[in-house]
Design a protein around this motif. Structure first.
Motif, mmCIF file in Angstrom:
data_model
loop_
_atom_site.group_PDB
_atom_site.id
_atom_site.type_symbol
_atom_site.label_atom_id
_atom_site.label_comp_id
_atom_site.label_asym_id
_atom_site.label_seq_id
_atom_site.Cartn_x
_atom_site.Cartn_y
_atom_site.Cartn_z
ATOM 1 N N VAL A 275 0.837 -1.200 0.000
ATOM 2 C CA VAL A 275 0.000 0.000 0.000
ATOM 3 C C VAL A 275 0.872 1.250 0.000
ATOM 4 N N LEU B 287 -8.962 3.852 4.922
ATOM 5 C CA LEU B 287 -9.085 2.530 4.299
ATOM 6 C C LEU B 287 -10.539 2.083 4.328
ATOM 7 N N VAL C 148 -9.869 -3.633 2.379
ATOM 8 C CA VAL C 148 -8.525 -4.202 2.464
ATOM 9 C C VAL C 148 -8.628 -5.707 2.256
ATOM 10 N N PRO D 112 -6.593 3.208 10.785
ATOM 11 C CA PRO D 112 -7.694 2.274 10.508
ATOM 12 C C PRO D 112 -8.349 1.782 11.798
#
Length: 458
Positions: free
Chosen positions: A78, A92, A95, A131
């Protein structure tokens, strides 16, 4: 190197493997799907595709991380794309299960690193919100420790000699309430650190042993880092090509200080001791010579067959000191041998331990946190190679074989009581990679940090 504050207007990131792209496109509007296809986005590693809103603003970004086999060929996929994103705050939104979200968040922070002490550098414009389900404080603490390691290694010896390395340790100690004791110059002789003094006595910046302590309860951990702030090779002078990167020869010290920063910031329940023998291996009339015989703190004598094998000498006195107090684990980290690089290259951190359990824990942690390590053997039959006959030990056995192993065996002679773990690291990223710009880099520290709960029963 911190996460962005929460922002309801943050741009959504869709992280996709190449196998997931078609299914994801089916969830898009016809216009968005056509846009993605027109831009040739296939989810390849490092690809990204900006999704526009009806008003022409950024509605989201798709980032490709390639296939499962390609993910095994690198780290922080990433971060590879994040460095090329436009300015903004991102979150995010999707994922793949194949990725470790905490590792990718750390990679994003590490990609923000810039060494700008001597020249202005443009900051990475893309910022990430922590996140969900990620311990943001822990990730930031790890990133801060890694940044410290990188800064120390990247600083040239003109500004990072033994005195400056001491100042860096004192600054770190002051931040977390640790104590520092420094033994400098001729006091090394009266305090019985003869090999640290001998290696560093020819330099204008006096040799010293830096000792930092933190914590008053829990298991005892001692970190010993090679602090050769510049290595000319001494009288066995290095050729110019080999001397060019020797500002990084204190990479072991930089790594243990970075790891100490992580441990203290995370307030781990242990007693930490950091020992850094800080010297410059210089050339002058009082430099130590080939075939000199030195007596170490432990009493073992050492024949000098190459003054360029000086790191193990200063570490030996520090390790002997470390082993004099009850300790649950002693760890040394050093940019010790070129042989280690020949064996495993620049990306792997080889380590030595007599404990299979320790080796398994480290290997598992290294894989889990994207900090690869590799076990090397304390091969007992090679002990004879470091026994010259005229003295107890030889600092540079002839023949050139098994150089990393013989160096590790040499160091092990100075630790008898405590469990011992040794890393022979490189401390340098030779070319830019995701989250790792060219220059100084930490190796093994994050793997060890992750393994500590198992190694010390925390």
């Amino acid at each position: 190197m911190k996460f962005a504050a929460p922002d309801s207007q943050a741009i959504s990131l869709y992280i996709l493997t190449s196998d997931e792209v078609d299914g994801w496109k089916d969830s898009l509007s016809d216009a968005a799907r056509n846009w993605v296809e027109a831009n040739g986005f296939t989810g390849g590693l490092g690809q990204h595709c900006i999704l526009p809103s009806e008003g022409g603003e950024i509605a989201g970004v798709a980032i490709g991380v390639g296939s499962e086999p390609s993910l095994k060929r690198g780290r922080f996929p990433v971060a590879k794309a994040a460095a090329n994103l436009p300015e903004g705050t991102y979150r995010l939104a999707m994922v793949p299960r194949l990725l470790n979200v905490e590792n990718e968040a750390l990679g994003w922070l590490l990609a923000q690193y810039r060494f700008d002490r001597y020249a202005k550098k443009t900051a990475m414009p893309a910022r990430l919100i922590a996140p969900e389900d990620v311990d943001a404080a822990r990730v930031e603490a790890i990133a801060a420790g890694e940044a410290l390691t990188r800064d120390l290694i990247n600083t040239p010896a003109s500004d990072m000699g033994p005195t400056a390395l001491q100042s860096a340790a004192e600054t770190l100690a002051a931040e977390f309430g640790a104590t520092v004791k420094v033994t400098t110059g001729k006091a090394l002789l009266s305090e019985n650190f003869p090999m640290i003094h001998t290696v560093g006595r020819a330099a204008a910046d006096a040799p010293r042993l830096i000792e930092m302590k933190w914590g008053d309860a829990g298991p005892r951990l001692t970190l010993v880092g090679k602090g050769v702030c510049f290595d000319t090779g001494g009288l066995n002078l290095k050729p110019g090509a080999s001397m060019g990167l020797m500002k990084k020869d204190m990479g072991g010290a930089a790594t243990v200080l970075g790891l100490a920063c992580m441990i203290m910031a995370l307030d781990l329940p242990l007693q930490l001791r950091v020992l850094v023998p800080a010297v410059e291996n210089a050339v002058a009339g009082n430099a130590f010579r080939p075939q000199d015989i030195l007596t170490s703190r432990k009493g073992l004598t050492v024949e000098i067959n190459n003054t360029d094998a000086e790191g193990r000498l200063v570490l030996a006195d520090a390790l002997a000191l470390a082993d004099e107090e009850p300790t649950d684990l002693i760890v040394s980290m050093a940019t010790l041998t070129g042989a280690a690089r020949v064996a495993v290259g620049p990306d792997l951190a080889p380590f030595y331990t007599d404990s299979d359990d320790t080796a398994q824990a480290l290997s598992q942690s290294g894989a889990a946190v994207a900090d690869p390590v590799w076990r090397m053997p304390f091969h007992a039959p090679y002990e004879a190679m470091i026994e010259p006959g005229i003295a107890d030990l030889d600092n540079a056995p002839k023949g050139g074989f098994a150089g990393s192993i013989t160096a590790a065996l040499f160091l092990r002679r100075f630790v008898e009581r405590a469990p011992y773990l040794h890393f022979d690291i490189y401390g340098w990223q030779p070319s830019a990679a995701p989250a790792r710009p060219k220059g100084g880099v930490g190796q093994g520290a994050r793997a060890l940090l992750d393994a500590l709960p198992k190694l010390l029963d925390l």
